[in-house]
Design a protein around this motif. Sequence first.
Motif, mmCIF file in Angstrom:
data_model
loop_
_atom_site.group_PDB
_atom_site.id
_atom_site.type_symbol
_atom_site.label_atom_id
_atom_site.label_comp_id
_atom_site.label_asym_id
_atom_site.label_seq_id
_atom_site.Cartn_x
_atom_site.Cartn_y
_atom_site.Cartn_z
ATOM 1 N N ALA A 84 -1.533 4.619 8.186
ATOM 2 C CA ALA A 84 -1.376 3.403 7.398
ATOM 3 C C ALA A 84 -1.800 2.139 8.143
ATOM 4 O O ALA A 84 -2.342 1.221 7.544
ATOM 5 N N ASN A 85 -1.556 2.093 9.441
ATOM 6 C CA ASN A 85 -1.703 0.841 10.176
ATOM 7 C C ASN A 85 -3.163 0.417 10.307
ATOM 8 O O ASN A 85 -3.896 0.918 11.151
ATOM 9 N N ASN A 87 -5.445 0.895 8.017
ATOM 10 C CA ASN A 87 -6.328 1.770 7.240
ATOM 11 C C ASN A 87 -6.708 1.056 5.931
ATOM 12 O O ASN A 87 -5.839 0.766 5.111
ATOM 13 N N PRO A 88 -7.999 0.785 5.697
ATOM 14 C CA PRO A 88 -8.377 0.039 4.496
ATOM 15 C C PRO A 88 -8.078 0.794 3.206
ATOM 16 O O PRO A 88 -7.797 0.172 2.179
ATOM 17 N N ILE A 89 -8.107 2.120 3.249
ATOM 18 C CA ILE A 89 -7.756 2.903 2.064
ATOM 19 C C ILE A 89 -6.269 2.715 1.750
ATOM 20 O O ILE A 89 -5.867 2.522 0.595
ATOM 21 N N TYR A 90 -5.454 2.752 2.795
ATOM 22 C CA TYR A 90 -4.010 2.548 2.616
ATOM 23 C C TYR A 90 -3.731 1.184 1.971
ATOM 24 O O TYR A 90 -2.946 1.077 1.036
ATOM 25 N N HIS A 91 -4.382 0.161 2.488
ATOM 26 C CA HIS A 91 -4.107 -1.182 1.972
ATOM 27 C C HIS A 91 -4.595 -1.347 0.536
ATOM 28 O O HIS A 91 -3.945 -2.018 -0.273
ATOM 29 N N LEU A 92 -5.710 -0.709 0.200
ATOM 30 C CA LEU A 92 -6.155 -0.720 -1.198
ATOM 31 C C LEU A 92 -5.118 -0.064 -2.094
ATOM 32 O O LEU A 92 -4.783 -0.579 -3.166
ATOM 33 N N HIS A 232 1.385 9.586 6.586
ATOM 34 C CA HIS A 232 0.357 10.059 5.666
ATOM 35 C C HIS A 232 0.871 9.883 4.231
ATOM 36 O O HIS A 232 2.060 9.988 3.976
ATOM 37 N N HIS A 233 -0.030 9.641 3.330
ATOM 38 C CA HIS A 233 0.360 9.401 1.937
ATOM 39 C C HIS A 233 -0.543 10.169 0.984
ATOM 40 O O HIS A 233 -1.706 10.434 1.286
#
Length: 540
Positions: A84-85, A87-92, A232-233
Motif C-alpha cells: 500500500a505504501n 503504491n499508485p494502484i492502491y491510492h487509485l 495486500h488488498h
Amino acid sequence: MQSCEISSDSTDDPLSSALHRQRQPRIVVIGAGLAGLVTTKTLLESGFTNVTVLEASDRIGGRVQSIQHGKTTLELGATWIHGANGNPIYHLAEDNGLLEHTTEEERSVGRISLYTKNGVAHYQTNNGRRIPKDLVEEFSDLYNEVYELTQEFFQNGKPVGAESQNSVGIFTRDVVRKKIMLDPYDSESTKKLKLSMLQQYLKVESCESSSPSMDEVSLSEFGEWTEIPGAHHVIPAGFIKIVEILAQDIPSRVLRLSKPVRRIHWNCSSHDTEEIVDQVDHNQDQRPSHSPVCVECEDGECLLADHVIVTASLGVLKKAHETLFSPGLPLDKAQAIQKLGISTTDKIFLEFAEPFWSPECNSIQFVWEDEAQLESQAYPEELWYRKICSFDVLYPPERYGHMLSGWICGEEALRMERCDDETVAEICTELLRQFTGNQNIPKPRRILRSSWGSNPYIRGSYSFTRVGSSGRDVEKLAEPLPYIKNTKAPPLQVLFAGEATHRKYYSTTHGALLSGQREANRLIELYQYSFGEETTKPNI
C-alpha cells in the motif's frame, strides 16, 4: 485516415497552451492495458490531443480480466494490490472506495491464501494424508530462512557460487536438502516428507514468479525485485474497476479496439512514408505529411506518427519483434528481449454446491511424496496436472459461494489450456479426491479458467529475470528508439512501457502503471523543453 483530434478546455497549463499553438504531435499508443491507458490519460491531461490507442483485442485491460460470476467477480488475471505504501494502484483504489483488506502481513510470498487472514493451509499428500500442522510450520520456517538467503546475493552483492548455476531453484533445493538431511532429530520418513514439501513450495514459487521452474530464475538478480510495504488488498468489485477509472476520461474515438498492428516502420524519411502508404493504405486520400513513424495495421490502415509507445507484453515481443519493427530492433535490445523471461501462470476456478473442506481450511496444498528427490519440475505431457500446486478457498463464502482457485504454471499450464473444460474438471476432481482421501467429492458444477499462454495478444502472464539476464536488460528494453547517440534522427520515435520494462517492479500492476507514466513524461518533458525555447519549434 481517422482524425483523433479531441477538445480540451485546459488553457492554464503552459504546455497545453503551447501545444494548441503548434502542430499537435501525432502519438500512437499500442495496447490498452494498464500501461497503455495511463500513458494515454497522462498525455491527454497534459494537453496532447492527437493521441490514438490501438488495441488488438476486443476489450481494454490487457492482463486485467474480471469476470462476473453470479453475484460476484472472479479475476482471471491481476488479483491483488501488492503493498500500500506509495503504491499508485492502491491510492487509485482507496480514493475510489474500492479496497478490501486481506492480510496484515508486511510481506507475503504466497505460503497461505491471500483471500483470507484466517484459517490454515492443509498440506495433503498424494496418499491422502494431511501433514501435521507443526511439521508444516517447522518446514516453512526452514524454507523462509533459505528464501531470505536468495535475496542477499543482489541486495548485499554476495558472489554466486558455480554450484548454484546462478539459479534460485538449484540453490534453494541444494541448501534446503542439506539442512534437512543434517537434522539429527528427524526420522527418515520425516526427512522424506520435508523433501517432498520442498518440491511443492518451489511449484508455488514458480507460479508467483510466472516461470516454468525456479531453476530458470536468476539467483544474482532475484533480490532486485522490490516489494512495496503494507498490506495486500483485493478489489471485491473487480480489478477491472482500476481499468475503468483510467479509461473514463479517454474519449471513445481515441480507443480503437480489435485493431492489431502488423508492423511499426520507424526512422522513416519522407520518401519512405509515401512508399509505405502507397503500398499498404489505399484509402489514403491525400499525400501524407512527413512523420518519422508509420504504424501499419493488420487491416491495411496506416497511421502516421511522431511517436509510438509500445506496451505489448514481453511474450508478444519475443514472438513478433523480428517482424513487428522495420528496421529491426538494435541487436542489444533484441538480445534483452530474448534473455528476459516470461511464462504462464493460470488459474482454475472450481465451484461446488457444498464445501467438502472444513471451515478452517483456507487452501489445499498438493504434496507428492514420490517427488522427494525430483531434480526437474518439467513433466511429460500426459502428467501436466502434477504442476497444479494448490487450490485456494475463496473467502468469504457469502461473496464467492463454495469456490476453489487452483494454480498451475509453465509448459504444463499451456497443456492445461489445450484441454477442454470437462477434462480439466475431471482431472481436478480426481486430484482432490486423491489428496484429501475423500472419494465422495463430487465434480464441480462450474469451471472457469484463464488461458494467458495461448492468447495471441498476451503470450504469458508476466515477466521474470531469467538466468543469464539482469536488470540492465530491463532497462535496455525500456530505452526509447532511436538511441540518444543518434542525434540527427527525430527523438523518441518508439517508446516502450509495460511491467517488463520496470526494473524494480516488473511482474506487477503498479510496475505497469509507473512505466506508462514514465514514457508519457518523456514526451511531456520533450515538448516542455521545445516550447520553453524562444527559437522556432524543432522539426519533431
